[in-house]
Scaffold this active site. Structure first.
Site, short mmCIF file in Angstrom:
data_model
loop_
_atom_site.label_atom_id
_atom_site.label_comp_id
_atom_site.label_asym_id
_atom_site.label_seq_id
_atom_site.Cartn_x
_atom_site.Cartn_y
_atom_site.Cartn_z
N HIS A 65 0.92 3.23 -21.17
CA HIS A 65 0.50 3.98 -22.32
C HIS A 65 1.67 3.98 -23.39
O HIS A 65 2.70 3.58 -23.43
CB HIS A 65 0.82 5.54 -21.53
N ASN A 66 0.91 4.34 -24.59
CA ASN A 66 1.55 4.46 -25.83
C ASN A 66 2.02 3.35 -26.57
O ASN A 66 2.35 3.19 -27.71
CB ASN A 66 2.79 5.39 -25.92
#
Length: 363
Positions: free
Chosen positions: A259-260
């Site tokens: 994620h991210n």
């Protein structure tokens, strides 16, 4: 597929010599080639086995003496390895997914499909999804709510695209690709042992066992144009902002993008690479197989990571790294050579100690 030698040479902008009318129906290694195959003999090493096969034509290097090899014709590209790109695409028989929407597919009435879209057997296209013109959605694939896929994209069988994921044009996904799953993101009510270890570099004597609370993923994934993703690779949604993959980046099999993460353009990421949460990758990087990149790091442009490198700190532009923890390749190889010398050095020290002590006892 049938092409003349001249047609193939024109398509890949290569020089053709000999009989341009020779019919080619496939590509083959020199020793296995038949009379209708184009033998791939891009270097003298490969050309040595031409006599074991029945090829009349071959892909050779510039200046090759094709007639002495017993050939009737040859293609001489400026860069034989690059010519493989055009050749294989011309002669690719495809996967015979057919055309149109298979009767067993489920397409939500609010989904928008462009012109000439193919949807395979048992595929599901969710509400408000958008599929670009000339795209192929393979059998048993899933396209989630409000997901967008650009034109001329090709999803093989059993590909999963989650809700709100946005993908550009000419996207290619191999079987089992999963994009838009939730990130592996959890938090404890008080400071966790992991946070303590990060601050103390090993000491967590005062931390208490706690339950993990889930952090939802709201950010989805955004992927640029001309991106390709390999078998069983997973890309997690961002927590608040989307996880991002830049234009023309190619990702191999069994990779994990957490994620991210932000990945730039024109990167080559090989099999089993893992990139932890919120890492930022520049442009034109190459990560060899089984590399690992820790969270919240920045890898600048044109970085090369050797196989199985584990990156524990940010890396500056154009560095070539290797090892665990990853260091500059020259330093890593020098250290490795020194380690290999240690047994001999220890033997020398042991012999020197014996000599010194023996000499001292005789006084």
């Amino acid at each position: 597929m049938r092409y003349s030698l001249g047609e193939i040479a024109a398509a890949i902008e290569a020089t053709v010599v000999g009989d341009e009318s020779l019919v080619i129906t496939g590509l083959e290694e020199p020793a296995r080639a038949t009379a209708t195959d184009l033998a791939l003999a891009s270097t003298p090493k490969y050309a040595d086995s031409l006599g074991q096969g029945g090829a009349k034509a071959a892909l050779l290097w510039g200046g090759a003496d094709w007639q002495s090899m017993g050939l009737s014709g040859a293609i001489l590209p400026a860069r034989p390895r690059f010519a493989m790109s055009g050749l294989t695409q011309m002669l690719d028989p495809g996967h015979n997914f057919g055309t149109g929407i298979h009767p067993s597919a489920v397409v939500d009435p609010t989904a928008a499909l462009g012109d000439s879209v193919t949807v395979g057997a048992n595929a599901v296209i969710g509400p408000e999804a958008r599929i670009g013109d000339n795209s192929v959605i393979g059998a048993q694939s899933f396209i989630g709510w409000r997901a967008e896929i650009g034109r001329d994209s090709f999803l093989r069988e059993q590909v999963s695209i989650g809700a709100r994921v946005r993908i550009g044009a000419r996207f290619i996904a191999q079987p089992g690709v999963r994009i838009g799953g939730d990130g592996f993101s959890y938090v404890t009510p008080e400071k966790s042992g992991v946070e303590e270890v990060r601050e103390t570099l090993g000491d967590q004597s005062d931390t208490q066992a706690q339950a993990w609370a889930r952090i939802a993923s709201l950010g989805a994934v955004v992927i640029g144009d001309d991106v390709e993703i390999g078998i069983n690779t997973g890309i997690d949604s961002g927590t608040i902002r989307p996880t991002q993959i830049g234009h023309r980046t190619k990702i191999d099999n069994l990779c994990h993008i957490a994620h991210n993460v932000i990945i730039g353009e024109d990167n080559l990421i090989c099999g089993q690479v893992g990139i932890a949460g919120s890492a930022v990758i520049g442009n034109f990087c190459v990560f060899a197989g089984q590399c690992g990149i820790s969270d919240n790091l920045t890898i600048a442009d044109r970085v090369v990571l050797g196989a199985a490198s584990k990156v524990m700190s940010s890396v500056r532009e154009a560095k070539v790294m290797l090892g665990y923890p990853a260091t500059e390749m020259k330093s890593n190889l020098s250290s490795y050579k020194n380690i290999r010398r240690l047994p001999r050095l220890l033997d020398d020290v042991s012999a020197l100690k014996k000599s010194v002590f023996k000499s001292g006892s005789s006084d």
